[in-house]
Design an enzyme around this catalytic site. Sequence first.
Site, mmCIF file in Angstrom:
data_model
loop_
_atom_site.group_PDB
_atom_site.id
_atom_site.type_symbol
_atom_site.label_atom_id
_atom_site.label_comp_id
_atom_site.label_asym_id
_atom_site.label_seq_id
_atom_site.Cartn_x
_atom_site.Cartn_y
_atom_site.Cartn_z
ATOM 1 N N ASP A 142 34.356 12.905 69.331
ATOM 2 C CA ASP A 142 33.644 11.744 70.321
ATOM 3 C C ASP A 142 34.198 10.450 70.030
ATOM 4 O OD1 ASP A 142 32.039 13.867 71.553
ATOM 5 O OD2 ASP A 142 31.016 13.967 69.573
ATOM 6 N N ASP B 139 32.488 18.889 76.697
ATOM 7 C CA ASP B 139 32.075 17.522 76.706
ATOM 8 C C ASP B 139 33.280 16.626 76.474
ATOM 9 O OD1 ASP B 139 30.438 19.589 75.629
ATOM 10 O OD2 ASP B 139 29.117 17.806 74.575
HETATM 11 N N1 GLY Z 1 28.292 15.720 73.461
HETATM 12 C C1 GLY Z 1 27.157 16.063 72.989
HETATM 13 C C2 GLY Z 1 25.939 16.366 73.894
HETATM 14 O O1 GLY Z 1 26.061 16.277 75.165
HETATM 15 O O2 GLY Z 1 24.930 16.604 73.249
#
Ligand code: GLY
Length: 392
Positions: A108, A169
């Site tokens: 992330d 994601d």
């Molecule tokens: N990227 C983690 C979420 O969308 O919760």
Amino acid sequence: MNEIADEPLATLELRPSEPAELDALIAQALARLDRTMPQFRDHFPAPSSESGTYAPIDNVEWTNGFWTGMLWLAWQMTGRDAYRAAADENVASFLDRVKRRVNVDHHDLGFLYTLSACAAHQLTGSEAGRAAGLEAAKLLLGRFDGVANVIQAWGDMRDPAQRGRMIIDCNLNLPLLFWAGRETGDPSFGDAATRHLRQAARYLVRPDASTFHTFYIDTASGQPRFGSTHQGFSDDSCWARGQAWGIYGFALGGLHTGDKAYVELAARLANYFLNRLPADGICCWDLVFTDDTTTPRDSSAATIAACGLLELVKALPVSDVRRDTYAAWAWRIVQSLGHGYAAPIEGSNALLLHAVYHMPNGAGVDEACIWGDYFYLEALMRLRNVWMPYWS
Ligand code: GLY
């Protein structure tokens, strides 16, 4: 890429955005942000709220960049010094975080650094922003497995339970690598991002244009293993936010690689998403549910999808009839959020309520989520055409 069965978009009477109504929604959002800012001077909002209120946290979560991104959006929109000063302070915190390696061993890094450090560099020429962004991009590149051709989402790179695991994601983390490639001239950043994107299209997207949340590739052979969910209802359902990350992420993939097949893929994902919305246009937390009376919605997934639709509008040829439809859908979603999901000015420090963070863990269910607030503001700015994109 996967063989995709086309799903035509259900017809609906849609209207283009109204400037006066849009301005009113923007003014409402900025008024909420102004009230909230003093609470987070040295801190950041938690990923999700409790009873509609975000607690202040240190710069330790995967979500902290969304707050800084909101400050940059507000500064771009208004030119007010207070937003820039607060955002610049955040950028110093992000540089310190990446230098001290505070919770940066996950994919992330893109969410964290694109909206804070890289945005600062793009908008103001900030050298601290550039240095922080490049350091984060190097860490992200270190998570690329050259046999599986994916960026490992979570956990230690030697952990057998996590090796070769990608998640949908991550499409939004790839712009950090493309940016670093442009800044440094080092082709390994863009190469890793492009190879990951290809695997995401091949394996995370199912033949009906729904998506797995996560998928494992064998890191010894490079062969596909299996898809599973992490935050969705079941392994074979379609987690709404994952689908939204896919719409936006593949549209951006088309922008970064120049390969229009990703734009078409994003459009097919969009059709699947839009065909499963309850009457007010705001998705339930998993697209297996369309019952608008009993199932929690995920307003944050709706905001991401709206931004993705507006990116699609940019990416499709001007003669493409789908552009007007996707633009009108984006406006319909934003309008519904602004009127039906906005947090009350008293008793909440969020912009939007009624999101779901992690249903299987019971975390942030029917609460505000900070990325939902960010993408809502981004969508408003995109509709107003006053945005210099941070994901480009
Ligand atoms: N990227 C983690 C979420 O969308 O919760």
